[in-house]
Design an enzyme around this catalytic site. Structure first.
Site, PDB file in Angstrom:
ATOM      1  N   CYS A 104      17.173  -5.531   7.856  1.00  0.00           N
ATOM      2  CA  CYS A 104      17.034  -4.148   8.321  1.00  0.00           C
ATOM      3  C   CYS A 104      17.491  -3.947   9.763  1.00  0.00           C
ATOM      4  O   CYS A 104      18.166  -2.965  10.065  1.00  0.00           O
ATOM      5  CB  CYS A 104      15.604  -3.670   8.124  1.00  0.00           C
ATOM      6  SG  CYS A 104      14.368  -4.463   9.180  1.00  0.00           S
TER       7      CYS A 104
ATOM      8  N   HIS B 282       9.962  -2.439   9.936  1.00  0.00           N
ATOM      9  CA  HIS B 282      11.225  -1.981   9.357  1.00  0.00           C
ATOM     10  C   HIS B 282      11.962  -1.220  10.442  1.00  0.00           C
ATOM     11  O   HIS B 282      11.354  -0.509  11.245  1.00  0.00           O
ATOM     12  CB  HIS B 282      10.984  -1.099   8.136  1.00  0.00           C
ATOM     13  CG  HIS B 282      12.254  -0.628   7.489  1.00  0.00           C
ATOM     14  ND1 HIS B 282      13.307  -1.475   7.208  1.00  0.00           N
ATOM     15  CD2 HIS B 282      12.657   0.609   7.091  1.00  0.00           C
ATOM     16  CE1 HIS B 282      14.295  -0.785   6.666  1.00  0.00           C
ATOM     17  NE2 HIS B 282      13.921   0.482   6.589  1.00  0.00           N
TER      18      HIS B 282
ATOM     19  N   ASP C 187      18.751   5.771   7.777  1.00  0.00           N
ATOM     20  CA  ASP C 187      18.448   4.366   7.475  1.00  0.00           C
ATOM     21  C   ASP C 187      19.524   3.779   6.570  1.00  0.00           C
ATOM     22  O   ASP C 187      19.629   4.164   5.406  1.00  0.00           O
ATOM     23  CB  ASP C 187      17.079   4.270   6.806  1.00  0.00           C
ATOM     24  CG  ASP C 187      16.594   2.835   6.672  1.00  0.00           C
ATOM     25  OD1 ASP C 187      17.372   1.907   6.958  1.00  0.00           O
ATOM     26  OD2 ASP C 187      15.428   2.651   6.279  1.00  0.00           O
TER      27      ASP C 187
ATOM     28  N   ASN D  77       3.189   7.029   6.596  1.00  0.00           N
ATOM     29  CA  ASN D  77       1.913   7.718   6.375  1.00  0.00           C
ATOM     30  C   ASN D  77       1.196   7.388   5.066  1.00  0.00           C
ATOM     31  O   ASN D  77       0.149   7.975   4.783  1.00  0.00           O
ATOM     32  CB  ASN D  77       2.126   9.235   6.424  1.00  0.00           C
ATOM     33  CG  ASN D  77       2.214   9.762   7.840  1.00  0.00           C
ATOM     34  OD1 ASN D  77       1.381   9.460   8.677  1.00  0.00           O
ATOM     35  ND2 ASN D  77       3.245  10.532   8.127  1.00  0.00           N
TER      36      ASN D  77
ATOM     37  N   ASP E   3      -1.190   5.903   2.213  1.00  0.00           N
ATOM     38  CA  ASP E   3      -2.466   5.200   2.143  1.00  0.00           C
ATOM     39  C   ASP E   3      -2.241   3.810   1.554  1.00  0.00           C
ATOM     40  O   ASP E   3      -1.329   3.602   0.759  1.00  0.00           O
ATOM     41  CB  ASP E   3      -3.449   5.956   1.250  1.00  0.00           C
ATOM     42  CG  ASP E   3      -3.929   7.260   1.869  1.00  0.00           C
ATOM     43  OD1 ASP E   3      -3.689   7.462   3.073  1.00  0.00           O
ATOM     44  OD2 ASP E   3      -4.542   8.060   1.138  1.00  0.00           O
TER      45      ASP E   3
END
EC number: 2.3.2.13
Length: 691
Positions: free
Chosen positions: A276, A334, A357, A397, A399
């Site tokens: 990455c 990342h 990306d 973000n 969970d």
């Protein structure tokens, strides 16, 4: 004067003068390099009489779209279309004064290589002259350009600067990697242009592609796809297999120049291999070369949500071993880029930094690419906005559900709401310091979350804000892990398991601790170290149990630069069979090289200066390897030295640098050891001053 006709003899494109005015000096190309939205001057030398607009018409033709721009003898340039205006020059006695022409491009002109021709039309005939080529870039200095950046300091950092610092590791144990973007290397701009020229979009419909290249949104999507090779003749092939025998280990790269040159010189075969941070750093080079302000960003604890449910599921055995179950994952870090641009397609409020990306994770519009996703849209959870906002939102973000299994049955589930996107950062403008940009991606949240025992009962867990989580169980057991010091290669890893009995009765406990080696982007391998024992704890008692993992134990697993250790403990209440989990992931730092620059405060362009690289062998064995020192704008070529260093020995190696450009530059070194799986690094920034 000789003759009665206006005859073009030759043309001076005024390369040095124009490139200084357009702030493209230093960019290496076979062509004149310009920025759109501002004029440039050319001189047309001629034989015979001077140009007479009553007798001939001059038309500039811009290929490959054959845009015609007639020469005007007066007027002002238009911001919305190409124009060519004759400049008045002072006459020189007894000499022919060149015809001076000011050509201006609109801010909507496409980014690319233009062919410039001049057609001389008379009443009877027309003759065309080839004037050469020029490369047109975006213009972050022009207020009307969609990439305009109002701060000179930020333009210097995100367009002009040719080095950077990449952040890896974990939020609590960050690893700094120096990187040379190399956009000023010989021929590098031409190579960056090749990414646009051989893209599938250009090959399918060149005219449509060129017209679309007026937009940085379009350009960023093309470059995002072209930096990886999944769908095209892209630059880099990704590899996370741990087998790099047919190419270069991603950790060995230290700059974009070698990668882009290899790709171009091999007739666009993919360079092996990238991960990455390599994909992102190469994209940063290309975007800065094209004039689009860009920075490299690291997201620590980056979620990879494969089923679009905004949840990352992690599974552990009842002994605390992390299991390779499910497709979701959390990358310890990342790396992507942010590029600065206006977003007229999103409406007001979403201009500015956009996530792009190039690492091939998921497809966007049928192609492996991602973005541009407006950072503001991510923070507001505008998951209906293009491009790829839902995927990036989950990366920062989502969970996390941490599930303990026994024979496939859930024993408990811990829900962490703040683990993903724990820290989002980039290099601070004008320094080596880290800039925390986490708040730009999401609002601050309560660091509390809940855990379930799998039967509908919930408890609370609390973070200390430094990446350590303790489990708070009313009338139960709380457990946490504590590293006693930052782990360094060659030393033992020392840590404590801290257990607290929250109840008023003694408990018999069973403690399971294990360490697993893992790469930054996937689940860990089998444990390489385990410890377990029974213990008794009194009411309201807190006990601390110290553990050590020896260098021999973890080195046998070849803990490479981008590998981490996953440390986990499960405390089992023997009577109730209730289990409490705590885990920690950390990087084992390598010793650093030290680089000194003689007379650092007076480094002058084109004057030789001495630099010194030093290293002390702190290992118990002699080490051998190759030292490489490089610096874009400081060294013409890399310096490579083979070394053998005895235990306790300090080596000093001198390097002569001759700066070729003014401004801040970076000198960095790497020592790749052959008898230990370690790379040692160091870097020094210097400010090169004009003579």
């Amino acid at each position: 004067m000789n003759g009665t006709q206006f005859k073009v003899q030759n043309v001076d494109l005024q390369q040095v003068r124009n490139q200084i005015r357009h702030r493209t000096e230093g960019l290496s190309s076979r062509t004149l390099v310009l920025r759109r939205g501002q004029p440039f001057t050319i001189l047309i030398n001629y034989d015979g009489r001077p140009f007479d607009p009553q007798r001939e018409k001059l038309v500039f033709v811009l290929g490959p779209l054959d845009v015609e721009v007639p020469l005007s003898v007066c007027g002002q340039p238009s911001p919305n279309q190409w124009s060519a205006i004759q400049e008045k020059s002072l006459p020189i006695p007894y000499a022919l004064c060149p015809l001076t022409v000011s050509l201006s491009s609109p801010v909507s002109a496409y980014v690319g290589v233009y062919k410039l021709q001049l057609r001389v039309e008379t009443g009877r005939s027309a003759k065309t002259f080839s004037l050469g080529h020029f490369t047109l870039l975006c213009n972050p200095w022009c207020q009307d350009d969609p990439v305009f950046l109002p701060s000179e300091e930020l333009r210097n950092e995100y367009v002009i600067c040719d080095y950077g610092v990449l952040y890896k590791g974990t939020p609590s144990e960050m690893v700094l990697r120096p990187w040379s973007f190399n956009q000023y290397d010989k021929g590098m701009l031409d190579i960056c242009m090749q990414l646009l020229q051989i893209s599938p979009q250009s090959q399918a419909d060149m005219r449509k592609d060129l017209l679309n290249r007026s937009s940085p949104v379009y350009i960023s999507r093309v470059i995002s796809a072209m930096v990886n090779c999944q769908d095209d003749k892209g630059v880099l092939q990704g590899n996370w297999s741990d087998n790099y025998s047919s190419g270069v280990h991603p950790s060995m790269w230290s700059g974009s120049g070698d990668i882009l040159r290899m790709w171009s010189e091999s007739q666009f075969r993919p360079v092996k291999y990238g991960q990455c941070w390599v994909f992102a750093a190469v994209m940063c080079t290309v975007m800065r070369a094209l004039g689009i302000p860009t920075r490299v960003v690291t997201n620590f604890n980056s979620g990879h949500d494969t089923n679009d449910n905004m949840v990352i599921e992690e599974y552990y055995s009842e002994m605390g071993q992390k299991l390779s179950i499910g497709q979701d994952s959390i990358w310890n870090f990342h790396v992507w880029v942010e590029s600065w641009m206006k977003r007229p397609d999103l409406g007001q409020g979403y201009d500015g930094w956009q996530v792009v990306d190039p690492t091939p994770q998921e497809k966007s519009g049928g192609i492996y690419r991602c973005g541009p996703a407006a950072v503001k849209a991510i923070s507001e959870k505008k998951v209906d906005m293009p491009f790829d906002v839902p995927f990036v939102y989950a990366e920062v973000n989502a969970d996390v559900h941490k599930i303990i299994l026994r024979n496939g049955k859930r024993l408990s589930c811990t829900v962490e709401k703040d683990r993903v996107g724990a820290l989002i950062c980039t290099k601070h403008p004008g320094s080596k310091k880290m800039q925390d940009i986490t708040a730009e991606y999401k609002p601050k949240k309560d660091f509390r979350c809940k855990i379930s025992n799998g039967e509908g009962d919930w408890r609370t867990v609390v973070s200390n804000g430094e990446g350590d989580w303790r489990t708070v169980v009313p009338e139960g057991i709380a457990v946490s892990l504590q590293l006693l010091k930052a782990p360094i290669v060659g030393e033992n890893i020392s840590f404590n398991v801290i257990i607290t009995n929250k109840g008023d009765v003694p408990k018999m406990l069973r403690k399971h601790v294990n360490a697993q080696n893992k790469e930054y982007n996937c689940n860990p391998s089998e444990p390489f170290w385990k410890a377990e024992n029974d213990l008794e704890i009194g009411p309201y008692e807190t006990m601390t149990v110290k553990h050590e993992i020896s260098f021999e134990e973890y080195m046998a697993k070849e803990v490479m630069e981008d590998h981490l250790v996953n440390l986990a403990v499960v405390i089992e209440d023997v009577e109730s069979e209730e289990r409490v989990l705590a885990s920690e992931e950390f990087h084992i730092k390598s010793p650093a090289l030290k680089i000194h620059v003689q007379n650092k405060r007076s480094v002058i362009i084109n004057e030789q200066q001495l630099a010194m690289v030093t290293f002390t062998n702190t290992f118990d064995v002699a080490v051998s390897g190759e030292l490489t020192v490089e610096g874009s704008g400081l060294l013409q070529e890399k310096v490579q030295i083979s070394l053998t260093i005895q235990p306790g020995e300090t080596i000093w190696r001198s390097v002569n640098i001759i700066p070729r450009m003014t401004g801040d530059k970076m000198l960095h070194g790497s020592l790749v050891l052959t008898n230990l799986p370690i790379v040692l690094r160091g870097f020094k920034t210097v400010n090169v001053q004009a003579a």
